[in-house]
Design an enzyme around this catalytic site. Structure first.
Site, PDB file in Angstrom:
ATOM      1  N   ASP A   8       0.810  -1.225   0.000  1.00 22.53           N
ATOM      2  CA  ASP A   8       0.000   0.000   0.000  1.00 22.53           C
ATOM      3  C   ASP A   8       0.846   1.279   0.000  1.00 22.53           C
ATOM      4  O   ASP A   8       1.569   1.553   0.954  1.00 22.53           O
ATOM      5  CB  ASP A   8      -0.909   0.042   1.227  1.00 22.53           C
ATOM      6  N   GLU A  39      -4.514   2.299  -2.821  1.00 24.97           N
ATOM      7  CA  GLU A  39      -5.758   2.789  -2.217  1.00 24.97           C
ATOM      8  C   GLU A  39      -5.549   3.844  -1.127  1.00 24.97           C
ATOM      9  O   GLU A  39      -6.500   4.488  -0.713  1.00 24.97           O
ATOM     10  CB  GLU A  39      -6.564   1.613  -1.638  1.00 24.97           C
ATOM     11  N   ASN A  40      -4.308   4.030  -0.680  1.00 21.13           N
ATOM     12  CA  ASN A  40      -4.039   4.981   0.404  1.00 21.13           C
ATOM     13  C   ASN A  40      -3.164   6.157  -0.018  1.00 21.13           C
ATOM     14  O   ASN A  40      -2.564   6.819   0.824  1.00 21.13           O
ATOM     15  CB  ASN A  40      -3.339   4.276   1.575  1.00 21.13           C
ATOM     16  N   ASN A  67     -10.406  -1.130   0.388  1.00 16.82           N
ATOM     17  CA  ASN A  67     -11.640  -0.609   0.974  1.00 16.82           C
ATOM     18  C   ASN A  67     -11.801   0.899   0.796  1.00 16.82           C
ATOM     19  O   ASN A  67     -12.892   1.439   0.962  1.00 16.82           O
ATOM     20  CB  ASN A  67     -11.727  -0.974   2.461  1.00 16.82           C
ATOM     21  N   HIS A  68     -10.710   1.597   0.430  1.00 17.02           N
ATOM     22  CA  HIS A  68     -10.800   3.041   0.180  1.00 17.02           C
ATOM     23  C   HIS A  68     -10.820   3.371  -1.314  1.00 17.02           C
ATOM     24  O   HIS A  68     -10.515   4.505  -1.700  1.00 17.02           O
ATOM     25  CB  HIS A  68      -9.642   3.770   0.859  1.00 17.02           C
ATOM     26  N   HIS A 172      -3.276  -4.403   3.076  1.00 16.65           N
ATOM     27  CA  HIS A 172      -4.192  -3.739   3.997  1.00 16.65           C
ATOM     28  C   HIS A 172      -3.616  -3.485   5.376  1.00 16.65           C
ATOM     29  O   HIS A 172      -3.863  -2.430   5.964  1.00 16.65           O
ATOM     30  CB  HIS A 172      -5.519  -4.497   4.141  1.00 16.65           C
TER      31      HIS A 172
END
Length: 249
Positions: A8, A39-40, A67-68, A172
């Protein structure tokens, strides 16, 4: 083929710095392709078009999310055309269920899944989602990013897909695990790739996170300003090897 899959990426600054460092890393480690979970990137939540463009300019060949994925609503405007695989078990038609990348007359497919343990129970089953996807995908190499909280869920999926895909990488938790391995039917696996960005506490400002625990009051923490590390794995598809990667920049 040799490729690096980065854990990530956290922070816009990290995305910009990769432009300066990735070309040398590609050369030093004889890499053909570089993939990443993205995603981050934008302030720790989601991916703006500006930061996406930075990653493309840095030389990221394909991205998975988590999830983001939709935390920055503007992603809906460009994700369909982007080099992004969104979680295939989110019940939406926005974005690609899988991303195909062509290299040397070979097709590499990236599939992104969200775990359901401790997360959103409305997600489709990642196991059954993979069963359905594998019926339609025709590819030379299939790489799965399982973005999940529970290590047991990641490992269970790995054994379920062993021999049916080439690689399964967990993301994650932002903490790189020490269990890189070749499963019984030759699928390469690691429970978590780690993260790429300033360490802090999982990439967030250390003091802000400590205050959450001390006070019980939630505030969105800023991205940390510590030294930046790249974490992930390097896979050689010819030798079928996997090795952990960690480098300070």
């Amino acid at each position: 083929m040799r490729y690096l899959y980065l854990g990530d990426i956290v922070g816009s600054k990290t995305a910009l710095m990769l432009k300066d460092y990735l070309p040398k890393i590609r050369k030093d480690y004889n890499l053909n392709l570089v993939f990443a979970n993205a995603e981050n990137v934008s302030n720790g939540l989601g991916l703006t078009k500006k930061d996406y463009d930075s990653l493309i300019k840095a030389g990221i060949d394909g991205m998975s999310m988590g999830n983001h994925t939709f935390s920055k609503s503007e992603i809906k405007e460009y994700i369909d055309e982007a080099k992004i695989a969104r979680p295939a078990n989110i019940p939406t038609n926005i974005g690609k269920k899988y991303l195909n990348i062509n290299y040397n007359n070979k097709t590499i497919t990236i599939i992104n899944l969200l775990g359901r343990v401790f997360q959103n129970s409305s997600l489709d089953c990642p196991f059954k989602t993979m069963d359905n996807l594998l019926k339609e995908i025709k590819s030379d190499y299939i790489i799965v990013d399982i973005h999940a909280e529970a290590t047991s869920e990641k490992l269970a999926l790995a054994h379920y897909l062993d021999g049916r895909v080439n690689a399964i990488f967990g993301t994650h938790t932002h903490v790189q695990t020490a269990d890189e391995q070749i499963l019984e039917n030759k699928t390469v696996y690691i429970t978590d790739l780690g993260m790429t960005g300033p360490k802090g506490i999982l990439g967030s400002d250390t003091n802000a996170i400590i205050n959450r625990f001390l006070t019980g009051v939630y505030e969105h923490a800023k991205v940390a300003l510590d030294k930046i590390y790249l974490e992930g794995v390097i896979v050689d598809t010819v030798k079928n090897t996997i090795e952990r990667f960690r480098k300070e920049i």
